[in-house]
Design an enzyme around this catalytic site. Structure first.
Site, PDB file in Angstrom:
ATOM      1  CE  LYS A 109      36.682  47.175  71.436  1.00 32.48           C
ATOM      2  NZ  LYS A 109      35.979  47.333  72.686  1.00 32.48           N
ATOM      3  CE  LYS A 112      31.707  50.081  66.208  1.00 31.72           C
ATOM      4  NZ  LYS A 112      31.149  49.518  67.405  1.00 31.72           N
ATOM      5  CE  LYS A 158      32.224  54.784  74.284  1.00 28.73           C
ATOM      6  NZ  LYS A 158      31.973  53.671  75.196  1.00 28.73           N
TER       7      LYS A 158
END
Ligand code: AMP
Ligand code: TRP
Length: 341
Positions: A121, A204, A207
């Site tokens: 992130k 993966k 969102k």
């Protein structure tokens, strides 16, 4: 007697959390929510909408509120029964933030810096763009889990490292202050723990993917679902088989198998000589059939917002009782809170 000694016949204590941060997708459903629902009768469950975790990335008051209420409705629509399980919003139980600070004192800077989710992130950002909350995120997660004497944490594969950090912090606390916390185990299913992007099966399903076609949102309409599956990347060749060198087909077959309940081998058999077109068209229908009833329940819940509000208020009251009792022990062990009656 150790606090981790389990009592015969008592259902295991389960805790899991999910962030109210936008578009829930098929990966969230197959990797987490569906397992929570399926195991409901078996365990003593606490499910938490972790709005404080969502504050680790920039958001607004309106967005966070809307996402929190939406997630409550999604979980109820997916089959979480608020009478059987405790369902609540993290910020409604203040003990989570309190324990987070206390656990900070037994968590190391070095171990937080090594967390894959933190590295993912923050990659490509400079330090000024990264909140301290994003760094401390796993400690709040540890607090969530440890407050409820949790034994099992059903999550997707990506959360394994955070559960290990939770165990390490708990063990360190226990060594320093005496047996206080139960060491939790991750509950990661062999199948569905890592549903991959439909556009790149090495990543993966997420969102935060910039491309809308990478993930099937739980709220996608039937036509959008069919289109996304039709456009999903495939591997070279034309055989419908799961294999290490066929990551795209393996992912699609996993989705098919989990939603239909059929083993992958039986599905492979049926599509021998039929090619990708027929397989994808059937898979599209299977996903539509799985999601449509949930979407109908979601619309009903959204038309009656008081239903989720009532469930969340009752859930918070039950969670608060357990969390407060645990904090009394923790504060005493640590020697804090002198002037409180
Ligand atoms: P998040 O989307 O990161 O808030 O994750 C919520 C839950 O869904 C966690 O238990 C994750 O492990 C799980 N999850 C998220 N993405 C996937 C995925 N692609 N496949 C399987 N599980 C996932
Ligand atoms: N970090 C988890 C995720 O991104 C969400 C979470 C917060 C969680 N607290 C938790 C999961 C406690 C399990 C247990 O998915």
């Amino acid at each position: 007697m150790s606090v981790s000694t389990s009592v015969a016949h008592r259902p295991k204590r389960v805790f899991s959390g999910i962030q109210p941060s936008g578009n829930f997708h098929l990966g969230n459903y197959l990797g987490a929510i569906r397992n929570w629902v399926n195991q409901q009768g078996q365990f003593d469950n606490v499910f938490c909408i972790v709005d404080l975790h969502a504050l680790s990335l920039p958001t607004t008051r309106e967005t966070l509120r809307a996402n929190t209420l939406h997630l409550a409705n999604v979980l109820l629509a997916a089959g979480i029964d608020p009478d059987a399980s405790i369902l609540f919003v993290q910020s409604d139980v203040r003990e989570h933030t309190e324990l987070c600070w206390l656990l900070n004192s037994v968590t190391q800077y070095g171990e937080l810096r090594r967390m894959t989710q933190f590295k993912d992130k923050t990659s490509g950002k400079n330090d000024e763009q990264v909140s301290a909350a994003l760094f401390d995120y796993p400690v709040l997660q540890a607090a969530d889990i440890l407050l409820y004497d949790t034994e099992l944490v059903p999550v997707g594969e990506d959360q394994k490292q955070h559960i290990e950090l939770t165990r390490d912090a708990a063990a360190r606390f226990n060594a320093r202050y005496g047996e206080t916390f139960v060491l939790p185990e991750p509950d990661i299913k062999a199948e569905g723990a890592r549903i991959m992007s439909l556009e790149d099966p090495t990543k993966k399903m997420s969102k935060s993917d910039a491309s809308p076609n990478a993930a099937i949102a739980l709220a996608d309409s039937p036509d959008v679902i069919r289109k996304k599956i039709r456009r999903a990347v495939t591997d070279s060749g034309s055989a419908v088989v799961a294999a290490p060198d066929k990551p795209a087909l393996t992912n699609l077959l996993t989705i098919y198998s989990l939603l239909s309940g059929e083993p992958v081998a039986a599905i492979e058999q049926r599509y021998i000589g039929k090619g990708y077109g027929a397989f994808k068209s059937d898979l599209g229908e299977i996903v539509v059939e799985a999601l449509t009833p949930m979407q109908e329940r979601l619309r009903e819940l959204e038309a009656n917002p008081e239903l989720s509000q009532i469930a969340l208020a009752a859930g918070a009251a039950r969670a608060r009782e357990r969390a407060a009792a645990k904090m009394t022990v923790v504060r005493d062990r640590m020697g804090i809170g002198i002037g409180r009656s």
